[in-house]
Scaffold this active site. Structure first.
Site, mmCIF file in Angstrom:
data_model
loop_
_atom_site.group_PDB
_atom_site.id
_atom_site.type_symbol
_atom_site.label_atom_id
_atom_site.label_comp_id
_atom_site.label_asym_id
_atom_site.label_seq_id
_atom_site.Cartn_x
_atom_site.Cartn_y
_atom_site.Cartn_z
ATOM 1 C CB ALA A 16 11.846 -14.729 15.051
ATOM 2 C CB CYS A 17 9.053 -14.145 19.417
ATOM 3 S SG CYS A 17 8.980 -13.578 21.244
ATOM 4 N N PRO A 18 10.752 -11.382 19.658
ATOM 5 C CG PRO A 18 12.654 -9.599 21.056
ATOM 6 C CD PRO A 18 12.338 -10.814 20.122
#
Length: 194
Positions: A16-18
């Site tokens: 997932a982000c980042p």
């Protein structure tokens, strides 16, 4: 359809982000100008994240293919003269600062924008936050008032940083990036009822 020549592939499935952006930056730094990087990711937010990162840094976002729920992003490394430093948005607020604004009665004077994907927003958000996923922000910017105060939140502060830069570039001068974001939000949350 012709096949795109790829010089390197990085696997970001399940991240997932980042992390897809972090790994993309590291890989691009190790490549030569003109070479193409393929990033394979399953996070829907990676679409807006990688396009925005490419735009901000001067690298060419060549395109996207979706195959079996995996997003295949293609980015061509720019010549060093065409790249821009990846800068952070300078105006930030901590989770605690935002919570203080909410509990002190100042919530009426601020607007909270959550730029995560709809599923993330549905499962837990700051009460009163409006959902505008990063990939839709530029299309919905006319619905926002540049004279208002906005606090922008995402999962970690990375995607919201990009959103703040977009808003700032469009003339919004009262914008703060909330860090570290929802991963460490310990205050009240609301969620969609099933």
């Amino acid at each position: 359809m012709s096949t795109l020549q790829v010089n390197r592939v990085i696997e970001c499935e399940g991240l997932a982000c980042p992390l897809p952006v972090v790994r993309t930056k590291k890989a691009i730094d190790e490549m030569k100008a003109g070479e193409v990087l393929e990033i394979r990711a399953t996070d829907k937010g990676s679409i807006a994240d990688l396009k925005s990162w490419s735009n901000r840094t001067g690298h060419q976002y060549v395109g996207l293919k979706e195959v079996n729920d995996v997003f295949h992003h293609f980015i061509r490394k720019a010549e060093s003269a065409d790249t821009k430093a990846d800068q952070k948005y300078p105006h930030t607020a901590t989770n605690q600062e935002l919570q203080t604004k909410i509990t002190s009665g100042e919530a009426e004077a601020i607007h909270i924008i959550d730029v995560r994907e709809p599923a993330e927003y549905a499962f837990g958000r700051i009460p009163g936050a409006i959902s505008i996923p990063l990939g839709q922000l530029e299309g919905k910017i006319t619905e926002l008032d540049p004279s208002q105060v906005y606090y922008v939140v995402c999962r970690t502060g990375n995607r919201s940083d990009m959103a703040c830069q977009i808003l700032s570039d469009k003339g919004f001068h009262h914008v703060k990036n909330v860090t570290p974001g929802m991963t460490e939000w310990i205050y009240d949350q609301e969620q969609d009822q099933s």
